[in-house]
Design a protein around this motif. Structure first.
Motif, PDB file in Angstrom:
ATOM      1  N   ALA A   1       0.831  -1.206   0.000  1.00 40.04           N
ATOM      2  CA  ALA A   1       0.000   0.000   0.000  1.00 40.04           C
ATOM      3  C   ALA A   1       0.866   1.257   0.000  1.00 40.04           C
ATOM      4  N   VAL A   2       0.300   2.319  -0.544  1.00 40.05           N
ATOM      5  CA  VAL A   2       0.955   3.626  -0.571  1.00 40.05           C
ATOM      6  C   VAL A   2       0.042   4.607   0.157  1.00 40.05           C
ATOM      7  N   SER A   3       0.594   5.367   1.071  1.00 34.74           N
ATOM      8  CA  SER A   3      -0.211   6.334   1.800  1.00 34.74           C
ATOM      9  C   SER A   3      -0.777   7.380   0.847  1.00 34.74           C
ATOM     10  N   ASN A   4      -2.016   7.795   1.125  1.00 38.33           N
ATOM     11  CA  ASN A   4      -2.699   8.819   0.335  1.00 38.33           C
ATOM     12  C   ASN A   4      -2.920   8.416  -1.125  1.00 38.33           C
ATOM     13  N   SER A   5      -3.000   7.098  -1.374  1.00 39.72           N
ATOM     14  CA  SER A   5      -3.234   6.634  -2.736  1.00 39.72           C
ATOM     15  C   SER A   5      -4.078   5.373  -2.717  1.00 39.72           C
ATOM     16  N   ASN A   6      -4.933   5.219  -3.733  1.00 35.11           N
ATOM     17  CA  ASN A   6      -5.728   4.007  -3.879  1.00 35.11           C
ATOM     18  C   ASN A   6      -4.990   2.932  -4.665  1.00 35.11           C
ATOM     19  N   PHE A   7      -3.796   3.262  -5.160  1.00 35.72           N
ATOM     20  CA  PHE A   7      -3.052   2.346  -6.001  1.00 35.72           C
ATOM     21  C   PHE A   7      -1.824   1.812  -5.263  1.00 35.72           C
ATOM     22  N   LYS A   8      -1.633   0.512  -5.358  1.00 37.02           N
ATOM     23  CA  LYS A   8      -0.499  -0.097  -4.674  1.00 37.02           C
ATOM     24  C   LYS A   8       0.801   0.111  -5.440  1.00 37.02           C
ATOM     25  N   ALA A   9       1.882   0.211  -4.682  1.00 37.54           N
ATOM     26  CA  ALA A   9       3.208   0.244  -5.288  1.00 37.54           C
ATOM     27  C   ALA A   9       3.586  -1.165  -5.722  1.00 37.54           C
ATOM     28  N   VAL A  10       4.465  -1.248  -6.692  1.00 35.09           N
ATOM     29  CA  VAL A  10       4.915  -2.530  -7.233  1.00 35.09           C
ATOM     30  C   VAL A  10       6.429  -2.614  -7.145  1.00 35.09           C
ATOM     31  N   LYS A  11       6.926  -3.795  -6.780  1.00 33.94           N
ATOM     32  CA  LYS A  11       8.363  -4.049  -6.811  1.00 33.94           C
ATOM     33  C   LYS A  11       8.605  -5.351  -7.551  1.00 33.94           C
ATOM     34  N   VAL A  12       9.602  -5.344  -8.410  1.00 33.64           N
ATOM     35  CA  VAL A  12       9.984  -6.549  -9.137  1.00 33.64           C
ATOM     36  C   VAL A  12      11.441  -6.841  -8.849  1.00 33.64           C
ATOM     37  N   ASN A  13      11.752  -8.108  -8.606  1.00 30.67           N
ATOM     38  CA  ASN A  13      13.128  -8.512  -8.346  1.00 30.67           C
ATOM     39  C   ASN A  13      13.452  -9.769  -9.149  1.00 30.67           C
TER      40      ASN A  13
END
Length: 214
Positions: A39-51
């Protein structure tokens, strides 16, 4: 490219908001590619990480990322990509349009790519924020105005790299939940699978970039 970069770009996702403190949660994994969200604060969209890890040296990897016109072959749903301004060999601005399933409007974005390398560790960082008003908006296409992506490229052996890509965004307009989920998981996974294939293209095998030490 950011690309959602990977909407990517990646294609198109990192916002100027701050991350929430939740840990990254593994969303999907395949062929050594792991996709996480949080989750990202103040946003309805989640952050993404790829490894993932790739078989290449730093020059080869950066060369693929900076080869903007050919990003359409590996960046998920990328319809077009054009360099707007080449500031230096390691810095440029480019425009990209992302094709989105009907009935949602296509998205476009202007990305500012900056490549830097730590001379001691040889770790390469590629910052890729998006600019909302670098060029006028186009009719029928929704401009992504808040997006920031980042690549961290760490050498872990001869011609082997550990890649971490993080991305978070506000895609603008009304976006249905099914589309968010599609780009949050499928987009990064498909992008990185194609990126691995692109790295094996003979055009990149003997590249040596003057601003990168392998």
């Amino acid at each position: 490219m950011n690309k959602l970069l990977l909407t990517l770009t990646c294609i198109i996702f990192f916002a100027g908001t701050t991350y929430a403190q939740e840990n990254w949660k593994l969303k999907t994994e395949d062929e050594g590619i792991k996709v996480y969200t949080r989750a990202v604060s103040n946003s309805n969209f989640k952050a993404v990480k790829v490894n993932c890890q790739v078989s290449a040296n730093a020059s080869q990897f950066v060369a693929v990322i900076m080869d903007i016109k050919n990003s359409v072959t590996w960046a998920y749903h990328t319809k077009s990509a054009t360099v707007l301004k080449q500031v230096s060999p390691s810095e440029l601005y480019y425009y990209s349009e992302v094709q989105v399933p009907w009935p949602v409007h296509n998205r476009d974005f202007i990305c500012h790519i900056m490549v830097k390398q730590n001379p001691q560790t040889k770790v390469v960082t590629i910052d890729a924020p998006c600019l909302g008003d670098y060029i006028p908006e186009k009719d029928g296409i929704v401009r992504v105005k808040q997006s920031v992506g980042k690549w961290i490229i760490t050498p872990i052996g001869k011609d082997k790299l550990d890649i971490e890509y993080t991305l978070a965004l506000d895609p603008g307009g009304d976006v249905p939940a099914w589309l968010i989920n599609l780009f949050a998981a499928e987009g990064p996974m498909q992008t990185f699978k194609k990126l691995k294939t692109q790295l094996q293209n003979p055009a990149y095998q003997r590249i040596e970039l003057p601003y990168i030490v392998n």
